[in-house]
Enzyme design. Structure first.
Site, PDB file in Angstrom:
ATOM      1  CB  THR A   1      -1.888  -1.432 -11.932  1.00 45.44           C
ATOM      2  OG1 THR A   1      -2.296  -0.419 -11.524  1.00 45.44           O
ATOM      3  CG2 THR A   1      -0.630  -1.215 -12.888  1.00 45.44           C
TER       4      THR A   1
ATOM      5  CB  SER B   1      -4.385   2.085  -1.831  1.00 49.26           C
ATOM      6  OG  SER B   1      -5.018   0.867  -1.265  1.00 49.26           O
ATOM      7  CE  LYS B   2      -5.132   1.677  -9.063  1.00 47.17           C
ATOM      8  NZ  LYS B   2      -4.252   1.148 -10.320  1.00 47.17           N
ATOM      9  NE  ARG B   3      -2.918  -4.245  -3.621  1.00 41.24           N
ATOM     10  CZ  ARG B   3      -1.682  -3.805  -3.755  1.00 41.24           C
ATOM     11  NH1 ARG B   3      -0.986  -3.671  -2.626  1.00 41.24           N
ATOM     12  NH2 ARG B   3      -0.879  -3.844  -4.731  1.00 41.24           N
ATOM     13  CG  ASP B   4      -8.207   1.515   1.171  1.00 39.41           C
ATOM     14  OD1 ASP B   4      -7.673   0.653   2.080  1.00 39.41           O
ATOM     15  OD2 ASP B   4      -7.638   2.396   0.913  1.00 39.41           O
TER      16      ASP B   4
END
Length: 508
Positions: free
Chosen positions: A15, A265-268
RNA sequence: GGUCCGUUCGUCUAGUCGGUUAGGACGCCAGGUUUUCAUCCUGGAAAUCAGGGGUUCGAGUCCCCUACGGACUGCCA
């Protein structure tokens, strides 16, 4: 303990890019299995087609490769349990779903997502959390409520349905975790999770259990976020009749953000001021680029070493470990239970250590491409010498140019702070006399030049520091760099004299 | 809210069977080395072991409670 071969898996979902927490999970799996002479496989958990991100799978494979985490089975390399992509195993899961339903451990549910959403919202507005479970399952539209004939009719008419696990009432479920010990949960707390979706694919829970069983996984080492659903997995093993072959679980503590709290998280992305990904990643939708450790100048070995110490330690005071040494020293017993905040400063320190211990030949090779870009092609022996001289000033390989440019080019400008501190009214005259001394140095080596200049300083009763600092300013352009006479020898007599002359002109 | 997990210097952590001046590392500060910067060396500040109760001659270590933090709570993984 059975004599079953140790087999672990790293099972990311494609993802997006893998973040450092994921890499650490892969690393611990790898260290654990290698230590025990076992296998490691890579399985891609792509049962959610809506979240599929193109390129993510390749990214994961490339990242593991860069890190030196060499799995010996799975996506990319194949193996006896292929396919290793869950989307390609679609047909495998059906029979197990069937088995669960036939044994009354699962049931068809026809409730629409919209309907469930509504109920969820209603509960939310009352500050409650909705759970589809044993207390209310008979109030919904599922095969426990409607007749067998009606269920059959719906299935045959292609009415969308999901399959839910039928969680038993008031049963104590035990999860033996290698890191946390025994965790006990009462089944009445669990909800009837969807294990098979209306799109024909299983959800994580079912696919995971089935594949781990089929792939003969002995140890499931994964992030702590899976601990709450571990009892559900235990139940699935039981209902599928695989309890004896159930893998051992180890839930790793989470990697936390350095500032404040919460899991990384990846969003970081780059928001935190340091990379959260091993390799640079370009989002295929937004084209947004997130930096990677590799591209930021981290050495794979240093990166791995740093990651290994986030949640694990050998119990000794040694901190620098090669992959081989990590394998040798690793054990799950020495993995901590609490989450760790990532410290970018410590990461830099590890890299610095690795640059220091790297041999000059390799470092010279790493530095060559950047020099080539600047159309500089130094003699190999010379480059080796330069690298050796500036190495201990570097944390990253890319800092080489900043530390060594003066070996190749005369300074264009002079560091203003250094000028202020190191250059005074007499400097120009003194430098002229030094220039003369250098002019007559023969042969022109660091030792000879040093001897001559020092002799001159003594004779003229000059201040060594003042002379040397001023001279360095003219040669280097700043108050930095290795032994000045080494620099002078490398750039040569003519270049030295020119730099002195130019400096006197510019600084006056 | 519910369930589960966690809590030793700012950060990563040692501390596995209760008796330690609670150790190390990063970072920070100071001194030394060096002609500069960096490296390196030495030293320092830094944890009343989340808090409170027990058990015990003695608890960071065992038990209980509280607080705080986190994860999960999707037809995501």
């Amino acid at each position: 303990m059975s004599k079953q071969k140790v087999r672990v898996r790293f099972a990311p979902s494609p993802t997006g890019p893998l973040h450092i927490g994921g890499v650490r999970t892969a690393l611990y799996n790898y260290l654990f299995t290698k230590k025990l002479g076992g296998d490691m496989l890579l399985r891609i958990e792509d049962t959610d087609q809506t979240r599929y991100v193109p390129g993510a799978e390749d990214y994961i494979i490339e990242s593991l490769k860069w890190c030196g985490i060499a799995y010996n089975e799975g996506v990319g390399v194949g193996g006896p349990h292929a396919p290793y992509r869950q989307s390609e195993r679609k047909s495998i899961y059906r029979q197990y779903i069937q088995h669960l339903i036939e044994n009354n451990n699962a049931y068809y549910a026809f409730d629409t997502p919209q309907h469930l959403d509504e109920i969820r919202k209603q509960h939310e507005s009352q500050k409650k959390t909705f759970q589809y479970d044993q207390t209310n399952r008979l109030q919904f539209c599922n095969s426990l409520v409607i007749t067998a004939a009606e269920t059959k009719a719906r299935l045959e008419s292609d009415t969308p349905y999901v399959v839910r696990i039928k969680i038993p009432q008031n049963e104590e479920i035990f999860v033996n975790d290698l890191i946390r010990g025994q965790v006990r949960v009462n089944s009445s707390q669990l909800d009837d999770k969807v294990i098979f979706k209306s799109d024909g694919l299983p959800t994580y829970h079912l696919a995971n259990v089935v594949d781990d069983y089929l792939m003969e996984i002995s140890h499931v080492i994964r992030g702590e976020e899976w601990l709450p659903s571990a009892p559900l997995h235990v139940l699935l093993y039981r209902y599928l009749g695989w309890e004896d072959a159930m893998p051992q679980f180890a839930h790793l503590p989470l990697l936390l953000k350095p500032e404040g709290n919460g899991k990384l998280s990846k969003r970081d992305g780059d928001r935190l001021g340091f990379p959260v990904f091993p390799l640079q990643w370009t989002d295929p939708n937004t084209n947004e680029i997130s930096s990677g450790y590799k591209e930021s100048g981290y050495l794979a070995d240093a990166f791995i070493n740093m990651l290994a110490f986030l949640g694990w330690n050998p119990g000794t005071e040694q901190e620098i470990f090669s992959m081989e040494q990590l394998i040798e020293a690793f054990s799950l017993e020495r993995v901590g239970r609490s989450g760790s905040k990532f410290d970018p400063e410590k990461a830099k320190w590890f890299n610095h250590k690795y640059v220091q211990q790297m041999n000059n030949e390799i470092l010279a090779q790493l530095v060559t491409p950047e020099l080539a870009l600047k159309v500089i092609h130094p003699d190999n022996r010379l480059l080796l010498t330069i690298v050796g001289l500036v190495k201990n000033r570097m944390t990253f390989v890319h800092e080489f140019w900043n530390q060594a440019s003066f070996f190749f080019y005369a300074p264009n400008n002079y560091d203003s702070k250094a000028v202020k501190e190191r250059w005074n009214a007499e400097s120009a005259y003194t430098m002229k006399t030094v220039s003369t001394v250098i002019q007559t140095t023969q042969p022109f080596t660091a030792q000879d030049a040093k001897a001559r200049v020092m002799h001159h300083i003594a004779q003229q009763q000059l201040n060594t520091g003042q002379v040397m600092n001023a001279l360095r300013l003219l040669i280097v352009g700043a108050s930095k760099g290795p032994d000045l006479f080494e620099i002078i020898q490398i750039i040569g007599k003519e270049e030295t004299l020119q730099r002195i002359k130019k400096g006197i002109t510019v600084l006056g």
